[in-house]
Motif scaffolding. Structure first.
Motif, PDB file in Angstrom:
ATOM      1  N   TYR A 532      41.063  86.952  39.586  1.00  0.00           N
ATOM      2  CA  TYR A 532      40.092  88.169  40.171  1.00  0.00           C
ATOM      3  C   TYR A 532      38.714  88.450  39.602  1.00  0.00           C
ATOM      4  O   TYR A 532      37.853  88.662  40.440  1.00  0.00           O
ATOM      5  N   GLN A 533      38.626  88.395  38.176  1.00  0.00           N
ATOM      6  CA  GLN A 533      37.483  88.555  37.700  1.00  0.00           C
ATOM      7  C   GLN A 533      36.596  87.202  37.868  1.00  0.00           C
ATOM      8  O   GLN A 533      35.332  87.459  38.083  1.00  0.00           O
ATOM      9  N   LEU A 534      37.148  85.978  38.119  1.00  0.00           N
ATOM     10  CA  LEU A 534      36.328  84.992  38.421  1.00  0.00           C
ATOM     11  C   LEU A 534      35.589  84.816  39.815  1.00  0.00           C
ATOM     12  O   LEU A 534      34.397  84.862  40.172  1.00  0.00           O
ATOM     13  N   GLY A 535      36.338  85.810  40.685  1.00  0.00           N
ATOM     14  CA  GLY A 535      35.888  85.909  41.965  1.00  0.00           C
ATOM     15  C   GLY A 535      34.880  87.069  41.905  1.00  0.00           C
ATOM     16  O   GLY A 535      33.706  86.763  42.763  1.00  0.00           O
ATOM     17  N   LEU A 536      34.881  87.814  40.987  1.00  0.00           N
ATOM     18  CA  LEU A 536      33.816  89.014  40.854  1.00  0.00           C
ATOM     19  C   LEU A 536      32.572  88.552  40.377  1.00  0.00           C
ATOM     20  O   LEU A 536      31.323  88.542  40.665  1.00  0.00           O
ATOM     21  N   THR A 537      32.848  87.525  39.448  1.00  0.00           N
ATOM     22  CA  THR A 537      31.706  86.924  38.748  1.00  0.00           C
ATOM     23  C   THR A 537      30.668  86.075  39.516  1.00  0.00           C
ATOM     24  O   THR A 537      29.623  86.028  39.560  1.00  0.00           O
ATOM     25  N   ASP A 538      31.509  85.118  40.332  1.00  0.00           N
ATOM     26  CA  ASP A 538      30.799  84.065  40.979  1.00  0.00           C
ATOM     27  C   ASP A 538      30.810  84.570  42.504  1.00  0.00           C
ATOM     28  O   ASP A 538      30.633  83.920  43.660  1.00  0.00           O
ATOM     29  N   PHE A 539      30.707  85.840  42.827  1.00  0.00           N
ATOM     30  CA  PHE A 539      30.828  86.339  44.252  1.00  0.00           C
ATOM     31  C   PHE A 539      29.597  85.665  45.022  1.00  0.00           C
ATOM     32  O   PHE A 539      28.445  85.948  44.602  1.00  0.00           O
ATOM     33  N   GLY A 540      29.759  85.087  46.143  1.00  0.00           N
ATOM     34  CA  GLY A 540      28.714  84.619  47.121  1.00  0.00           C
ATOM     35  C   GLY A 540      28.498  83.201  46.480  1.00  0.00           C
ATOM     36  O   GLY A 540      27.391  82.821  47.153  1.00  0.00           O
ATOM     37  N   ASN A 541      29.033  82.811  45.473  1.00  0.00           N
ATOM     38  CA  ASN A 541      28.489  81.330  44.940  1.00  0.00           C
ATOM     39  C   ASN A 541      29.962  80.592  44.887  1.00  0.00           C
ATOM     40  O   ASN A 541      29.898  79.624  43.835  1.00  0.00           O
ATOM     41  N   PHE A 542      30.592  80.650  45.468  1.00  0.00           N
ATOM     42  CA  PHE A 542      32.003  79.654  45.341  1.00  0.00           C
ATOM     43  C   PHE A 542      31.889  78.377  45.972  1.00  0.00           C
ATOM     44  O   PHE A 542      30.900  77.989  46.680  1.00  0.00           O
ATOM     45  N   GLY A 543      32.439  77.449  45.165  1.00  0.00           N
ATOM     46  CA  GLY A 543      32.545  76.195  45.816  1.00  0.00           C
ATOM     47  C   GLY A 543      33.607  76.188  46.992  1.00  0.00           C
ATOM     48  O   GLY A 543      34.105  77.335  47.415  1.00  0.00           O
ATOM     49  N   SER A 544      33.848  75.067  47.742  1.00  0.00           N
ATOM     50  CA  SER A 544      34.830  75.015  48.728  1.00  0.00           C
ATOM     51  C   SER A 544      35.607  73.759  48.578  1.00  0.00           C
ATOM     52  O   SER A 544      35.311  72.710  48.438  1.00  0.00           O
ATOM     53  N   ILE A 545      37.035  73.761  49.193  1.00  0.00           N
ATOM     54  CA  ILE A 545      37.803  72.878  49.510  1.00  0.00           C
ATOM     55  C   ILE A 545      37.788  72.485  50.817  1.00  0.00           C
ATOM     56  O   ILE A 545      38.279  73.559  51.645  1.00  0.00           O
ATOM     57  N   ARG A 546      37.566  71.400  51.014  1.00  0.00           N
ATOM     58  CA  ARG A 546      37.463  70.907  52.526  1.00  0.00           C
ATOM     59  C   ARG A 546      38.732  70.080  52.949  1.00  0.00           C
ATOM     60  O   ARG A 546      39.030  69.431  52.209  1.00  0.00           O
ATOM     61  N   PHE A 547      39.014  70.604  54.148  1.00  0.00           N
ATOM     62  CA  PHE A 547      40.244  69.855  54.907  1.00  0.00           C
ATOM     63  C   PHE A 547      39.686  69.020  55.821  1.00  0.00           C
ATOM     64  O   PHE A 547      39.027  69.284  56.664  1.00  0.00           O
ATOM     65  N   ASP A 548      40.147  67.770  55.521  1.00  0.00           N
ATOM     66  CA  ASP A 548      39.716  66.756  56.822  1.00  0.00           C
ATOM     67  C   ASP A 548      40.991  65.924  57.108  1.00  0.00           C
ATOM     68  O   ASP A 548      41.625  65.284  56.400  1.00  0.00           O
ATOM     69  N   PRO A 549      41.636  66.048  58.232  1.00  0.00           N
ATOM     70  CA  PRO A 549      40.986  66.957  59.109  1.00  0.00           C
ATOM     71  C   PRO A 549      41.146  68.596  59.256  1.00  0.00           C
ATOM     72  O   PRO A 549      41.946  68.822  58.413  1.00  0.00           O
ATOM     73  N   PRO A 550      40.540  69.384  59.731  1.00  0.00           N
ATOM     74  CA  PRO A 550      40.624  70.920  59.607  1.00  0.00           C
ATOM     75  C   PRO A 550      42.175  71.267  60.305  1.00  0.00           C
ATOM     76  O   PRO A 550      42.552  70.530  60.876  1.00  0.00           O
ATOM     77  N   LEU A 551      42.489  72.341  59.599  1.00  0.00           N
ATOM     78  CA  LEU A 551      43.938  72.924  59.930  1.00  0.00           C
ATOM     79  C   LEU A 551      43.742  73.824  61.029  1.00  0.00           C
ATOM     80  O   LEU A 551      42.720  74.409  61.193  1.00  0.00           O
ATOM     81  N   ASN A 552      44.776  73.989  61.749  1.00  0.00           N
ATOM     82  CA  ASN A 552      44.980  75.105  62.724  1.00  0.00           C
ATOM     83  C   ASN A 552      45.438  76.394  62.274  1.00  0.00           C
ATOM     84  O   ASN A 552      46.507  76.426  61.557  1.00  0.00           O
ATOM     85  N   LEU A 553      44.627  77.424  62.458  1.00  0.00           N
ATOM     86  CA  LEU A 553      44.846  78.600  61.653  1.00  0.00           C
ATOM     87  C   LEU A 553      46.016  79.206  62.338  1.00  0.00           C
ATOM     88  O   LEU A 553      46.966  79.841  61.647  1.00  0.00           O
ATOM     89  N   LYS A 554      46.022  79.211  63.594  1.00  0.00           N
ATOM     90  CA  LYS A 554      47.364  79.565  64.440  1.00  0.00           C
ATOM     91  C   LYS A 554      48.568  79.076  63.919  1.00  0.00           C
ATOM     92  O   LYS A 554      49.676  79.889  63.482  1.00  0.00           O
ATOM     93  N   GLU A 555      48.522  77.812  63.561  1.00  0.00           N
ATOM     94  CA  GLU A 555      49.760  77.371  63.041  1.00  0.00           C
ATOM     95  C   GLU A 555      50.090  77.769  61.618  1.00  0.00           C
ATOM     96  O   GLU A 555      51.352  77.748  61.339  1.00  0.00           O
ATOM     97  N   LEU A 556      49.087  77.863  61.016  1.00  0.00           N
ATOM     98  CA  LEU A 556      49.388  78.422  59.678  1.00  0.00           C
ATOM     99  C   LEU A 556      49.683  79.733  59.600  1.00  0.00           C
ATOM    100  O   LEU A 556      50.948  79.888  58.841  1.00  0.00           O
ATOM    101  N   LEU A 649      39.896  89.572  47.088  1.00  0.00           N
ATOM    102  CA  LEU A 649      39.781  89.159  45.768  1.00  0.00           C
ATOM    103  C   LEU A 649      41.170  89.076  45.080  1.00  0.00           C
ATOM    104  O   LEU A 649      41.488  87.958  44.208  1.00  0.00           O
ATOM    105  N   ARG A 650      41.886  90.050  45.173  1.00  0.00           N
ATOM    106  CA  ARG A 650      43.256  90.180  44.448  1.00  0.00           C
ATOM    107  C   ARG A 650      44.060  89.457  45.313  1.00  0.00           C
ATOM    108  O   ARG A 650      44.818  88.476  44.687  1.00  0.00           O
ATOM    109  N   GLU A 651      44.001  89.209  46.615  1.00  0.00           N
ATOM    110  CA  GLU A 651      44.841  88.254  47.338  1.00  0.00           C
ATOM    111  C   GLU A 651      44.479  86.926  47.042  1.00  0.00           C
ATOM    112  O   GLU A 651      45.316  86.004  46.902  1.00  0.00           O
ATOM    113  N   LEU A 652      43.220  86.511  46.717  1.00  0.00           N
ATOM    114  CA  LEU A 652      42.780  85.192  46.618  1.00  0.00           C
ATOM    115  C   LEU A 652      43.228  84.752  45.179  1.00  0.00           C
ATOM    116  O   LEU A 652      43.680  83.776  44.987  1.00  0.00           O
ATOM    117  N   ALA A 653      43.106  85.787  44.276  1.00  0.00           N
ATOM    118  CA  ALA A 653      43.641  85.404  42.801  1.00  0.00           C
ATOM    119  C   ALA A 653      45.093  85.303  42.728  1.00  0.00           C
ATOM    120  O   ALA A 653      45.542  84.347  42.175  1.00  0.00           O
TER     121      ALA A 653
END
Length: 727
Positions: A532-556, A649-653
């Protein structure tokens, strides 16, 4: 030896004789002093020594918005005193009146003194310097294509050489102003002869520069003697206050500082600063006092602070104090001293008492033990060893984490015995851990984690995107809330801990050592707070985990609903079929905000391409992804900005918290069926906890008070020895 005295004038009556009015000399007429005499007298009051001239120049440079000051000194400032800044500069049209008395851009009426917020305000500094020294000013404003150089004498423009024009000359130069003062007091020989040595004057200059280098945040300072390659003082602009104190003074002071923060609306003041704790004791009091950002002296404050420390320090010990007081300008009279060294303000006694009370409270709460230096001489008398010993307070276990206290003792033969076992502290994290003694780990072939850094089997790509500076007030408030809830002692324990091993994977319990104490820690709770603190510190500057191929949000979301329904099959009257579409619409309508702030990339067609990456070397369990997205619907406050950021950010943590894996027996049964996935995940998780997550706690975790519920002290080495001694 004989002495002679002038004989009295025979025409005058003896002393003590009353003279008649007709015999008196005519009275002397009152005349106005010559302007040059007046200016020199005023200069003598304002510029007493080179350090006073430099003080005026530093304050003018900071007032001009400078972020870098370079100071050059020769012969203690008497021969040469140069200061270069990168401030706003001086307009060419203002150069003719620059050194005239009482010319300033900071005052228009006397009433302006009641709300003065700058360092200089009377317009006498440069005028005074020009009357007692050779003054050269080189300046370049931001809107000028070139720099302008002007020479001054007695407050007026003067030619650089006889026969030349006195007007400012165009020259090359960088943004800002450079002021060169040469031959200070050249026309006041009595004052110049009063200075004993150049080294003493330079020491005063270095002390002054050090004061402003500590106080002026985001301003770089450099001060050196002429002809020397290295700078005597060099403070970068990015350094914090503690680092500035460490650079200017010493690490011994910077390591023993307490924050002071006290204010009172009734008296219209707020005081902030850093003061030394009871473990530091100097030979003299070091007081860095700033009132409304102006360096001043106050014997009353100094005396009160020394009396406060008298009950905490050994006899003769003196503290280090840096105080910055912000007082309502209407309550301060800044115009009471020619050099502005002193100021008067209302309710002085009450304000001093409140400050000293706050210092006293913080000194009483900081520790239950003190550290003193002791010396033990060996029998041979040739060598000595100095060690730190701790006086026992309420709990001997409160000694500083990570300190190895070894107190040599001597026998009759003069040989040094081994250190006391009850003071030994683990100093090597690679030494044998407690997990090596657990029976379930001794027979494992591959489950014991190697001593290699964790690898999440991912390929990383690096981008050249510049970091984004977050200026959102809500995010700053959330960060401030974390700092306000910080628990100092627990933060120090995590910052200096030694990882011992995982004690219980099902309950997510880790054993770690802090000093001479052993703790069991709920690493699930710690990870939730850390991410949670990491999310506040790096707010707006996160890296990203890329899915290849993309996932279907409805199925998730459908998978998440099925999992939640399986956990609560008896939820009567709940429309499970409406959950996934509702959450899907919420996320799709806010996909731009999620992508900008959290690197959560959802396409218009509902395909999930990226999720946030918070930590390199550790990947959260993808199996928790359906539940994570499902909880973003009801558990995130989408209607309030601050509440939205905090809850998301709490849910992400929570998503990043390490998963709970099946026990060893279940895992063995699964392996018999040919499924070794659980074993591999367990190895990766163990390596990540030991080599990625807990090392990150050392450098970035701010332990809040809520984490006290997840930390239990199970052993105290000194306490155990006291028990054994009684047995």
């Amino acid at each position: 030896m004989t002495s002679t005295a002038p004989s009295p004038d025979p025409t005058l009556p003896p002393r003590g004789t009353k003279r008649k009015a007709t015999e008196l000399e005519p009275p002397r007429r009152i005349r106005a002093l010559h302007e040059d005499v007046v200016n020199k007298i005023a200069a003598g009051e304002i510029i007493v020594a080179p350090v006073h001239a430099l003080k005026e120049l530093i304050e003018n440079a900071v007032d001009a918005g400078s972020t870098s000051l370079e100071i050059l000194v020769k012969d203690g400032g008497l021969k040469l005193l140069q200061i270069t800044d990168n401030g706003a500069g001086i307009q060419k049209d203002d150069l003719p009146v620059l050194c005239e008395r009482f010319t300033t851009s900071k005052l228009k009426a006397f009433e302006d003194l009641q709300a003065i917020g700058t360092y200089g305000f009377r317009g006498e500094a440069l005028a005074s310097i020009s009357h007692i020294a050779h003054l050269t000013v080189t300046t370049k404003p931001s809107d000028s294509s070139c720099a302008w150089k002007a020479h001054y004498a007695s407050g007026k423009l003067a030619p650089a050489k006889p026969g030349q024009a006195a007007d400012p000359k165009a020259c090359a130069g960088r943004q800002g102003t450079q002021i060169l003062v040469e031959d200070l007091f050249y026309n006041v020989p009595t004052r110049r002869r009063a200075f004993r040595s150049a080294s003493e004057e330079y020491a005063k200059i270095a002390e002054l520069v050090g004061k402003y280098a500590v106080h002026c945040k985001a301003v770089a300072f450099s001060c050196k003697k002429h002809g020397e390659a290295g700078a005597g003082i060099a403070v970068p602009g990015t350094a914090g206050v503690k680092d500035r104190i460490r650079t200017v003074h010493s690490s011994a002071i910077a390591n023993e500082l307490l924050e002071v923060d006290v204010g009172n609306r009734q008296y219209g003041f707020k005081a902030e600063g850093l003061v030394s704790n009871a473990n530091y004791s100097g030979k003299r009091t070091t007081l860095l006092l700033f009132i409304n950002h102006r360096s001043v002296e106050s014997s009353a404050i100094k005396k009160a602070v020394e009396q406060t420390y008298a009950m905490f320090l050994p006899k003769g010990g003196k503290p280090f104090v840096y105080l910055s007081l912000d007082i309502d300008p209407a309550r301060v009279d800044v115009n009471v001293h020619p050099t502005k060294r002193e100021v008067n303000f209302l309710n002085e006694d009450e304000i001093i008492e409140l400050i000293c009370d706050d210092v006293r409270d913080r000194l009483g709460k900081v520790d239950t033990s003190r550290t003193f230096m002791t010396q033990s001489l060996l029998a041979s008398g040739k060598t000595s060893s100095i060690s730190k010993t701790t006086s026992q307070g309420e709990d001997a276990g409160q000694s500083r984490a990570g300190m190895q206290q070894q107190r040599p003792s001597t026998s009759k033969a003069g040989s040094t015995q081994k250190p006391y076992e009850n003071n030994l502290v683990r100093t090597d994290a690679k030494s044998r851990k407690i997990t090596a003694m657990l029976p379930q780990l001794q027979h494992q072939r591959t489950s014991s984690p190697s001593r290699e850094p964790a690898s999440d089997n991912m390929d990383y790509e690096h981008t050249d995107r510049d970091p984004i500076i977050c200026r959102l007030t809500t995010v700053k408030e959330l960060r401030a809330a974390v700092r306000e809830n910080m628990h100092n002692e627990l933060t120090d324990i995590f910052a200096n801990h030694t990882f011992v091993g995982i004690a219980d994977e099902r309950k997510r319990i880790v054993a770690m050592q802090g000093g001479v104490r052993l703790f069991l820690v709920d690493y699930g709770m710690l990870c939730a707070e850390y991410f949670y603190q990491l999310g506040l510190t790096d707010f707006g500057n996160f890296g990203s985990i890329r899915f290849d191929p993309p996932l279907n949000l409805k199925e998730l979301l459908d998978v998440g609903v099925a999992q939640a329904h399986a956990l609560e099959p008896d939820a009567d009257g709940f429309e499970w079929d409406d959950v996934a579409p509702t959450v899907y619409e919420q996320l799709l309508s806010r996909r731009e905000m999620l992508g900008e702030y959290f690197s959560l990339d959802i396409t218009e067609d509902g395909e999930l391409r990226n999720i946030p990456l918070l930590m390199k070397g550790y990947t959260p369990s993808i199996g928790k992804l359906p539940n994570f997205f499902l909880r973003l619907g009801p558990h995130v406050d989408w209607d309030d900005e601050k509440g939205c950021f905090e809850s998301f950010l709490r849910e992400l943590a929570s998503f990043y918290v390490p998963e709970v894996l099946p026990s060893e027996r279940v895992k063995d049964a699964m392996e018999e069926d040919g499924d070794e996935e659980i074993g591999r995940r367990r190895e990766d998780l163990r390596r990540a906890i030991e080599y990625v997550i807990f090392p990150a706690f050392k450098s970035r975790l701010v332990a809040t008070r809520r984490l006290l519920k997840g930390v239990v002290e199970v052993a105290n080495l000194k306490g155990l020895y006291r028990v054994f001694e009684r047995c």
